[in-house]
Design a protein around this motif. Structure first.
Motif, mmCIF file in Angstrom:
data_model
loop_
_atom_site.group_PDB
_atom_site.id
_atom_site.type_symbol
_atom_site.label_atom_id
_atom_site.label_comp_id
_atom_site.label_asym_id
_atom_site.label_seq_id
_atom_site.Cartn_x
_atom_site.Cartn_y
_atom_site.Cartn_z
ATOM 1 N N GLN A 65 0.875 2.147 -1.280
ATOM 2 C CA GLN A 65 -0.198 2.304 -0.307
ATOM 3 C C GLN A 65 -0.797 0.956 0.092
ATOM 4 O O GLN A 65 -1.053 0.693 1.272
ATOM 5 C CB GLN A 65 -1.297 3.207 -0.879
ATOM 6 C CG GLN A 65 -2.444 3.471 0.089
ATOM 7 C CD GLN A 65 -1.976 4.147 1.370
ATOM 8 O OE1 GLN A 65 -1.396 5.226 1.331
ATOM 9 N NE2 GLN A 65 -2.200 3.497 2.515
ATOM 10 N N THR A 66 -1.000 0.084 -0.906
ATOM 11 C CA THR A 66 -1.561 -1.240 -0.627
ATOM 12 C C THR A 66 -0.630 -2.040 0.267
ATOM 13 O O THR A 66 -1.063 -2.690 1.229
ATOM 14 C CB THR A 66 -1.828 -2.005 -1.937
ATOM 15 O OG1 THR A 66 -2.731 -1.249 -2.744
ATOM 16 C CG2 THR A 66 -2.418 -3.374 -1.671
ATOM 17 N N SER A 125 1.599 -0.909 2.402
ATOM 18 C CA SER A 125 1.616 -0.353 3.767
ATOM 19 C C SER A 125 0.368 -0.764 4.540
ATOM 20 O O SER A 125 0.420 -0.956 5.755
ATOM 21 C CB SER A 125 1.749 1.172 3.721
ATOM 22 O OG SER A 125 0.586 1.777 3.179
ATOM 23 N N ASP A 126 -0.764 -0.916 3.828
ATOM 24 C CA ASP A 126 -1.988 -1.378 4.495
ATOM 25 C C ASP A 126 -1.821 -2.793 5.030
ATOM 26 O O ASP A 126 -2.410 -3.150 6.058
ATOM 27 C CB ASP A 126 -3.165 -1.337 3.516
ATOM 28 C CG ASP A 126 -3.594 0.086 3.168
ATOM 29 O OD1 ASP A 126 -3.231 1.017 3.908
ATOM 30 O OD2 ASP A 126 -4.282 0.260 2.140
ATOM 31 N N TYR A 127 -1.035 -3.600 4.343
ATOM 32 C CA TYR A 127 -0.844 -4.991 4.758
ATOM 33 C C TYR A 127 0.195 -5.144 5.858
ATOM 34 O O TYR A 127 0.005 -5.926 6.795
ATOM 35 C CB TYR A 127 -0.446 -5.857 3.553
ATOM 36 C CG TYR A 127 -1.622 -6.402 2.786
ATOM 37 C CD1 TYR A 127 -2.271 -7.577 3.189
ATOM 38 C CD2 TYR A 127 -2.105 -5.757 1.657
ATOM 39 C CE1 TYR A 127 -3.365 -8.079 2.494
ATOM 40 C CE2 TYR A 127 -3.192 -6.237 0.950
ATOM 41 C CZ TYR A 127 -3.823 -7.409 1.376
ATOM 42 O OH TYR A 127 -4.910 -7.894 0.687
ATOM 43 N N GLY A 183 1.663 -2.653 7.794
ATOM 44 C CA GLY A 183 1.671 -1.683 8.877
ATOM 45 C C GLY A 183 2.764 -0.646 8.723
ATOM 46 O O GLY A 183 3.377 -0.497 7.667
ATOM 47 N N THR A 184 3.017 0.087 9.766
ATOM 48 C CA THR A 184 4.039 1.136 9.750
ATOM 49 C C THR A 184 5.417 0.513 9.616
ATOM 50 O O THR A 184 5.593 -0.690 9.847
ATOM 51 C CB THR A 184 3.970 1.956 11.043
ATOM 52 O OG1 THR A 184 4.357 1.108 12.140
ATOM 53 C CG2 THR A 184 2.578 2.510 11.278
ATOM 54 N N GLU A 189 6.199 -1.368 12.675
ATOM 55 C CA GLU A 189 5.452 -2.623 12.782
ATOM 56 C C GLU A 189 5.971 -3.664 11.798
ATOM 57 O O GLU A 189 5.983 -4.868 12.089
ATOM 58 C CB GLU A 189 3.963 -2.363 12.519
ATOM 59 C CG GLU A 189 3.278 -1.534 13.598
ATOM 60 C CD GLU A 189 1.891 -1.077 13.178
ATOM 61 O OE1 GLU A 189 1.034 -0.926 14.068
ATOM 62 O OE2 GLU A 189 1.668 -0.846 11.965
ATOM 63 N N ASN A 244 -8.115 -10.601 -1.341
ATOM 64 C CA ASN A 244 -6.779 -10.007 -1.379
ATOM 65 C C ASN A 244 -6.377 -9.560 -2.783
ATOM 66 O O ASN A 244 -5.193 -9.370 -3.060
ATOM 67 C CB ASN A 244 -5.752 -11.001 -0.829
ATOM 68 C CG ASN A 244 -5.972 -11.278 0.644
ATOM 69 O OD1 ASN A 244 -6.070 -10.355 1.444
ATOM 70 N ND2 ASN A 244 -6.071 -12.543 0.997
ATOM 71 N N HIS A 252 -6.928 -6.474 -5.300
ATOM 72 C CA HIS A 252 -7.362 -5.085 -5.224
ATOM 73 C C HIS A 252 -7.230 -4.403 -6.588
ATOM 74 O O HIS A 252 -6.264 -4.649 -7.317
ATOM 75 C CB HIS A 252 -6.528 -4.336 -4.186
ATOM 76 C CG HIS A 252 -6.477 -5.034 -2.862
ATOM 77 N ND1 HIS A 252 -7.483 -4.946 -1.931
ATOM 78 C CD2 HIS A 252 -5.546 -5.878 -2.329
ATOM 79 C CE1 HIS A 252 -7.171 -5.681 -0.875
ATOM 80 N NE2 HIS A 252 -6.004 -6.261 -1.100
#
Length: 499
Positions: free
Chosen positions: A45-46, A48-50, A52-53, A56, A209, A211
């Motif tokens: 999840q982390t 994908s947040d960085y 993008g899709t 992308e 950065n 988390h």
């Protein structure tokens, strides 16, 4: 109930304590497989947040897995990223059939190809996920693994580190040989000291950065772990911060005394005095020797200035029963006279903060510090002063352990100033600050800090919490003042960062 809360968000766990909390969770009925599943999902999840899709991201995600649980997290992350539609390349340093325990189980659930470790495609990948080494690293990274890490760093591809970057010591923040330079790091339950100490936090991607993911560890898993290190955050000291009530008066907020200085450093004691007022002390008195009294008295409107001509005269001011704390050091002069004043003040029932000239005067006299009888004592050395005060303690290898050792040796609270300012108490507690900007490194800012700490102690805040709060507020004020600040700029900003 998750292990993180507002009450313990600041807690840092060493590598061993991190393993202990996992063991406690498993003993309480949470399976290691469930913890690994949650960790791997958080990694996916982390990332994908960085990036993008998948569209992308524009390339494959390369996951580098080691032989332990860190590698197991990588196999779980690969499965979730695959489900999200990312092209995934899993590379493992050991054959999946040779893995053990939960890592072997995680590898068995990954139905894609597993390749040997290689550097192929690093430059064109969307991201590299570092799951090579965990927190148990003790020896420097060398040979083929070092070459791999150097190739990762040379690729300039975005890197997400799992738990800590491979090659970094979890407890000291020092790289052990070659070390992954991550763009971001995802860790679990709590940060480790390396996430806060320099250079470790830079290898992790920097403060914003790094988390922390809740992976379902129960709150009571922490109950028997003696965690004594903390990131310096308001959650650490906020409950003891002095808040003025509706019936508070100036004497209720405490009276602080600062030993005034001699030329050419008269401004140092003025900065410290005004900083004490800015953090809430009800009254501040600057004791000035006769030769500088006219200058100090004419320069200060909000601070009371009293004249003294001798040590006897200064102690007459100290003996005022309304004075709770004394700051000695900023511009006070160096030499045996200052040592004598420290000894005399230390025999009184007054809290004592020692900085600058007082610390230089006490070099080679740590026995004097240890024999002081003040109820609370804080030392605020920068690295050069620390090295001279404690020549047998090397802060370069382990900054936290060194500050803790100095605090135990002197029975004081020690503030080792620097990029990662550490505050340590004699009982072993330590806080690590991460919010100080580089532009605080200008003359006079240390005098402001010592005045802030003394001002908080004056209001009844315990020394460790007051020192930690002073350091955090000092960093926040520096950030708010901005680049190009001079020390006096902090005085106007302090009220804007008070909790």
């Amino acid at each position: 109930m998750a292990v993180q809360s507002k009450q313990n968000f600041h807690t840092l766990l060493t590598a061993q304590q991190s393993r202990d909390i996992d063991a406690n969770a498993i003993a309480a009925g949470v399976s290691g497989r469930d913890l690994m599943e949650a960790a791997g999902q958080a990694v996916a999840q982390t990332l994908s947040d960085y990036i993008g899709t998948p569209l992308e991201a524009g390339g494959a995600v390369i996951i580098l897995c080691g032989p332990g649980n860190n590698g197991g997290d990588g196999f779980v992350a690969a499965r979730y990223l695959d489900q999200l539609g990312y092209p995934v390349s899993v590379r493992c340093s050991k054959l999946p059939s040779k893995l053990k325990g939960d890592a072997k189980n995680a590898a068995g659930k990954w139905h894609g190809e597993v390749e040997p470790i290689s550097t192929n495609g690093f430059e064109t990948a969307a991201a590299i996920v570092d799951c090579l080494l965990g927190t148990g690293l003790k020896n420097p990274v060398e040979a083929e693994l070092a070459d791999l890490i150097q190739a990762v760093n040379a690729s300039e591809t975005f890197v997400l580190a799992t738990d800590i970057p491979s090659g970094l010591c979890a407890d000291t923040g020092k790289p052990l040989g070659a070390c992954i330079e991550a763009g971001a790091t995802i860790t679990f339950n709590f940060k480790k000291p390396c996430h806060t100490l320099v250079p470790g936090r830079y290898f992790c991607g920097g403060n914003e950065n790094i988390h922390v993911a809740d992976i379902g560890t129960p709150s009571d898993a922490l109950s028997d772990i003696a965690a004594n290190q903390s990131e310096n955050l308001p959650s650490l000291w906020g409950q003891t911060f002095p808040f003025s009530g509706p019936q508070t008066h100036k004497y209720g907020r405490g009276h602080m005394l600062v030993l005034g200085g001699k030329e050419p450093t008269l401004g140092a004691s003025r900065l410290a005095s005004l900083a004490g007022l800015r953090v809430g002390a009800g009254l501040v008195t600057l004791a000035a020797p006769t030769e500088t009294y006219p200058v100090q008295a004419s320069a200060l409107m909000d601070v009371m200035v009293r004249r003294f001509d001798s040590a006897f005269g200064f102690m007459g001011i100290v003996n005022d029963p309304r004075i709770q704390s004394v700051l000695v050091g900023p511009g006070s002069g160096r030499g045996e006279k200052t040592v004598d004043l420290v000894k005399q003040v230390g025999a009184k029932n007054k809290s004592l903060v020692l900085d600058a000239d007082a610390l230089v005067s006490l070099v080679g006299r740590s026995d004097v510090i240890a024999e002081l009888k003040s109820p609370q004592i804080v030392l605020t050395p920068h690295e050069g002063e620390f090295a001279k005060l404690f020549p047998a303690i090397d802060f370069r290898e382990d900054r936290v352990a060194a500050t803790q050792a100095a605090a135990r040796q002197t029975n004081t609270v020690v503030v080792l100033k620097g990029v990662s300012t550490v505050v340590a108490a004699p009982d072993g507690r330590a806080s690590i600050a991460t919010n100080a900007p580089s532009w605080l490194s200008v003359g006079g800012t240390g005098d402001v800090l010592s005045g802030m700490i003394c001002g908080l102690i004056t209001q009844g805040m315990p020394a460790f919490e007051a020192a930690s709060a002073g350091v955090w507020l000092h960093g926040e004020a520096g950030m708010k003042a901005g680049r190009g600040l001079i020390a006096s700029d902090l005085l106007d900003v302090i009220p804007k960062v008070l909790p």
